[in-house]
Every structure is written in structure tokens, then in C-alpha cells.
Design an enzyme around this catalytic site. Structure first.
Site, mmCIF file in Angstrom:
data_model
loop_
_atom_site.group_PDB
_atom_site.id
_atom_site.type_symbol
_atom_site.label_atom_id
_atom_site.label_comp_id
_atom_site.label_asym_id
_atom_site.label_seq_id
_atom_site.Cartn_x
_atom_site.Cartn_y
_atom_site.Cartn_z
ATOM 1 N N PHE A 108 1.000 -0.821 -0.282
ATOM 2 C CA PHE A 108 -0.025 -0.086 0.063
ATOM 3 C C PHE A 108 1.023 0.662 -0.167
ATOM 4 O O PHE A 108 1.519 1.635 0.974
ATOM 5 C CB PHE A 108 -0.638 -0.197 1.329
ATOM 6 C CG PHE A 108 -2.339 1.159 1.472
ATOM 7 C CD1 PHE A 108 -3.234 1.148 1.712
ATOM 8 C CD2 PHE A 108 -1.239 2.473 1.689
ATOM 9 C CE1 PHE A 108 -3.529 1.658 1.764
ATOM 10 C CE2 PHE A 108 -1.689 3.618 2.030
ATOM 11 C CZ PHE A 108 -3.340 3.036 1.496
ATOM 12 N N GLU A 109 0.661 2.040 -1.536
ATOM 13 C CA GLU A 109 1.818 3.456 -1.303
ATOM 14 C C GLU A 109 0.769 4.731 -2.118
ATOM 15 O O GLU A 109 0.752 3.978 -3.119
ATOM 16 C CB GLU A 109 2.988 2.996 -2.152
ATOM 17 C CG GLU A 109 4.379 2.233 -0.981
ATOM 18 C CD GLU A 109 5.812 2.316 -2.132
ATOM 19 O OE1 GLU A 109 4.779 2.740 -3.269
ATOM 20 O OE2 GLU A 109 6.922 2.119 -1.824
ATOM 21 N N ILE A 110 0.933 5.819 -1.521
ATOM 22 C CA ILE A 110 -0.084 6.835 -2.238
ATOM 23 C C ILE A 110 1.639 7.569 -1.709
ATOM 24 O O ILE A 110 1.292 8.500 -0.600
ATOM 25 C CB ILE A 110 -1.146 7.369 -0.947
ATOM 26 C CG1 ILE A 110 -2.053 6.310 -1.360
ATOM 27 C CG2 ILE A 110 -1.699 8.194 -2.527
ATOM 28 C CD1 ILE A 110 -3.526 7.010 -0.331
ATOM 29 N N HIS A 144 12.669 1.887 -0.057
ATOM 30 C CA HIS A 144 11.465 3.742 0.035
ATOM 31 C C HIS A 144 11.841 3.698 1.886
ATOM 32 O O HIS A 144 11.669 5.449 1.849
ATOM 33 C CB HIS A 144 10.083 2.938 -0.485
ATOM 34 C CG HIS A 144 10.722 2.539 -1.738
ATOM 35 N ND1 HIS A 144 8.867 2.278 -2.223
ATOM 36 C CD2 HIS A 144 10.713 2.039 -3.044
ATOM 37 C CE1 HIS A 144 8.846 2.188 -3.890
ATOM 38 N NE2 HIS A 144 9.930 2.077 -3.675
#
Ligand code: GDP
Ligand code: MN
Length: 432
Positions: A325-327, A362
Site C-alpha cells: 500500500f503506497e500513495i 523506500h
């Protein structure tokens, strides 16, 4: 190995002050001078006193990880008891979904899914929920990525799940394949060792390719150049919350660069020399200038809950944002700091000799090069990727159990969220 031993003593002493000095350029970055700066001296965890929680100084419990874990578990439950709705640090009413017929200008954003042809039904399951909970209100375009060409049947199937525009991209071999400088013999040897230690995907070269791709290359895919923001989704994940605002415009409006839901430890053996190699990079030339003084450094070096981990990694806690999950804002990853660092990491070949994941990469990049205020916990979004949850208590969230972290009790010690909250977030309640 030479590098890990030369950095071992440094990492033991490596701390916030040291990084600040690094960044400001006025400190001693001579390793010999670091002896007096330990984590304990600079004050590691700032104990929260603004919450309804039994005050215990966790620093005094150093060396007692079981007790630390108990406190952190309790604190996690306590935090999740509070009913939360939407972020308070932005006027959410200005980024509501458009009404029927309203002219709405989308943010410059796309939904990214890296998948294989045979995963069509699993990614379909994710998209169905994703559409229902968020995207049917906005119709952000999808970008499907694959190292193999997508089958026509795959494309037809995806079109059934959403009315949003869709692009199907074959990743070029230059961005996906193992680079030539990686020594296949050494890779084979190292993979065997990791496999013997039961590390998942240790011998699967495609998994290593995937991790490297998501670490340093996805934002260079030509078809993604036109976009700035992305939301990464994966096969077979769950979305529990009805999201009633434009999350991309929220990032844009608050100038945040990264949003996550789940925060956890990694398998230390997969990132054995990631931190020592990173220190090696920072010590080269004037690379210290990239370090952000206001980074999430203490979270990177947390050493109370699972101290055995830091011993193997030369100091890195392995705490990371779970990247399924990444925004986020690709311009952060496209920036000089992250890219120079990635190029250095890549040159070590350790995406193959070890199994560096895109999530710790990241995360470490963000913790070092971004301001901690630019990193956002999407506390309000209920989410599941096997076996972990983010499950808030709010009326828009259904079908998950509030404050549950994992399907399995014995994985409770993998939760690093409290360390993030108490080490990095200034005032949790100011945002929600
Ligand atoms: P895990 O979550 O770490 O167990 O790994 P996944 O199997 O979920 O892989 C992470 C993401 O990369 C998912 O979206 C997968 O569909 C995708 N993925 C993994 N390996 C490959 C691959 O070889 N090719 C493609 N196209 N996608 C892959
Ligand atoms: Mn997955």
C-alpha cells in the site's frame, strides 16, 4: 565482510545528532569522534504525555524486549480506541468527490498495479473493493505493469472491474532484468544460503527483479512520466473504509510525499548490509548534504523491541512502511538524493546477493531524505494484506476488527507502528 565490520562500531554509535551534523555540515563526520554519542545520550524515545496512557519510560527498559513489547502492544490498542475520521490538517471539504455532472479536475495521478497474467482474478478482487471504496467516485486511471506482455484476456477482464481509463505496459528488460555487473556465481551461492535459512523467495530471481524494479525503476517507466502521484495496489488485498475525499489532492495540498498504512519489521537477513552500505554512501564525497535534518532517523535506529535485529543489520531496526500500500509522489523518488543513493545501492549487486526489499528501501530513503512531516500515516484507511491489518475505529470502516494488527498472535512483535508514532510523529492528535 570488510564493509560490515568497518561500519559495525560506527553503527553502534550512530545517532540522531550524528545525522544532524551530517546534514548541517558543521559537525564532526569523522568516525573517531562519534564515540561519545549514543542513542541513549540523545534521548531516544520521547515519551508521550499527551495521551491517556500509563506513563512508563521505555528507555529504562532497554535490554528487556519482552516488557517493551507489552507496553507497545498496549499503547497500540490504546491509540486505536480513539474514533477517528478524516485528517484535520487540510480542509477536506474542498476535495470531496465530484457530484454528478460536476466538472472535476483530477490530480496528476494513477493507480499502479504490477501483476502477472495469471493474477487476473486476484487483482480483480482488489480492484472491485478499491472501486467501491474509493475510485468509482473519481475514476483515476490505472496503469498495469508487467515484465511480460499482458494477454488480451487479461485486459478484457480488467475492463469489467472499472470504467476508469486503463493502460497496459510491458516493462523494458533494461528496467527489469538483473544488471550485467551482478556476478551469477556469487548470486547463486548467496541465494542458496538464504534459502537454507528459510527466507521466502530467496532463490526466486524474478522476486529480486521485482524488488529492484519497485525500489529504483518504476518511476522511470516511460508511460509513468506523465504522472506525479500514484497509489500502488496488489492482488488479493482488502480495503475496509469508504473513503470520501481525494487522497492525491490531500497529499498535494499538504505537500506530503508519502502515505502508508502499515509499519513493521523486516527479516533482518534480507537487509544485512543495507544500512552499512548506506553509511558508506553517505560518507562518500559530500553526500551527507542529502540527509534531511528533520528526517525520521530515530525510527530507523529503534533498538528496544527487537534488539537482536539491530545486531545483524549494523544498527537498522528494519522498521519500514509496507509498500504493497503506497500513495506517494514520484517526484520524491525521481529526486537527486534518492536516485544517487539508489544508484550506489544498485552498484553493490545486493538486490541479488541479499534480498533487499523495495519496502525497506523506500522507507530508508524517506526517513533519511524527506522531512518527517512529509510522511503520512493514512490512519483512517482500513486495509489488509496477508497477514497484517490497519483497522481504525470509524463509522466508514467495516468488516475488520479495530486495533487488530495480525491474523496471527505470534506476529505481534513485528508491529513497528508505535515506534513510529512515539519517535517520529510530533502530535498524533493534531492530524486526526
Ligand atoms: P509479497 O507480497 O512480498 O508476498 O509478494 P507478491 O507476490 O505480492 O509480489 C509483489 C507484487 O509484485 C505483486 O503485485 C505481484 O503481482 C508483483 N510481482 C511479483 N513478481 C512478479 C513478476 O515476476 N512479474 C510481474 N509482472 N509481477 C510480479
Ligand atoms: Mn503481496
Amino acid at each position: 565482510e570488510a564493509i560490515s565490520t568497518s561500519f559495525k562500531s560506527l553503527s553502534d554509535k550512530f545517532d540522531f545528532t550524528y545525522l544532524q551534523n551530517f546534514a548541517s555540515g558543521n559537525g564532526p563526520y569523522n568516525r573517531g569522534n562519534l564515540k561519545s554519542a549514543t542513542l541513549d545520550q540523545v534521548g531516544y524515545i520521547v515519551e508521550p504525555n499527551n495521551v491517556d496512557f500509563k506513563f512508563i519510560n521505555r528507555r529504562n527498559l532497554k535490554g528487556k524486549p519482552a516488557e517493551i513489547l507489552k507496553i507497545n502492544e498496549e499503547r497500540y490498542k490504546e491509540i486505536f480506541k480513539k474514533e477517528i475520521t478524516e485528517p484535520k490538517d487540510f480542509d477536506i471539504d474542498t476535495i470531496r468527490p465530484p457530484k454528478e455532472g460536476e466538472n472535476y479536475v483530477l490530480a496528476n495521478a494513477t493507480i499502479i498495479a504490477l501483476v502477472r497474467n495469471h493474477e487476473s482474478s486476484m487483482i480483480g478482487k482488489s480492484i472491485r473493493q478499491f472501486e467501491k471504496k474509493f475510485n468509482s467516485k473519481f475514476n483515476y486511471p490505472y496503469t498495469f505493469l508487467n515484465d511480460q506482455p499482458f494477454a488480451e484476456s487479461f485486459k478484457r477482464r480488467m475492463a469489467k472491474y472499472s470504467n476508469a481509463p486503463m493502460e497496459f505496459v510491458t516493462i523494458s528488460p533494461e528496467l527489469w532484468n538483473r544488471p550485467d555487473f551482478v556476478d551469477p556465481e556469487r548470486q547463486k551461492k548467496e541465494m542458496e544460503i538464504m534459502d537454507k535459512h528459510n527466507i521466502a523467495y530467496a532463490k526466486k530471481e524474478s522476486y529480486h527483479n521485482m524488488c529492484r524494479f519497485y525500489s529504483g525503476n518504476f518511476y522511470n517507466v516511460p508511460e509513468l512520466q506523465k504522472y506525479r502521484y500514484y497509489w500502488r495496489i496488489e492482488p488479493d488485498v482488502k480495503f475496509y473504509t469508504n473513503i470520501k475525499y481525494d487522497v492525491f489532492k490531500y497529499l498535494e495540498g499538504t505537500k506530503k510525499v508519502y502515505g502508508f498504512t502499515i509499519n513493521l519489521y523486516d527479516i533482518q537477513e534480507t537487509v544485512k548490509t543495507l544500512w552499512p552500505e548506506t553509511l558508506n554512501f553517505l560518507n562518500q564525497k559530500d553526500n551527507y548534504k542529502y540527509v534531511n535534518v528533520n528526517g525520521a532517523h530515530q525510527w530507523l535506529l529503534e533498538n528496544l523491541q527487537n534488539p537482536q535485529i539491530n545486531k545483524m543489520t549494523g544498527g537498522y531496526s528494519t522498521c519500514h512502511f509496507w509498500s504493497n500500500f503506497e500513495i506517494a509522489d514520484m517526484d520524491f523518488f525521481r529526486g537527486e538524493a534518492y536516485n544517487e543513493w539508489f544508484k550506489y545501492l544498485d552498484s553493490t549487486g545486493k538486490f541479488y546477493y541479499e534480498r533487499w526489499g523495495d519496502a525497506p528501501i523506500h522507507s530508508m530513503g524517506l526517513a533519511l531524505f524527506a522531512d518527517k512531516k512529509q510522511i503520512h500515516w493514512f490512519r483512517d484507511i482500513g486495509y489488509f494484506h496477508d497477514p497484517y491489518y490497519n483497522c481504525p475505529r470509524n463509522p466508514e470502516t467495516q468488516l475488520c476488527e479495530t486495533s487488530k494488527f495480525s491474523k496471527w498472535e505470534h506476529l505481534a512483535d513485528q508491529n513497528c507502528m508505535v515506534n513510529y508514532i512515539d519517535n517520529v510523529m510530533d502530535d498524533l492528535d493534531a492530524i486526526y
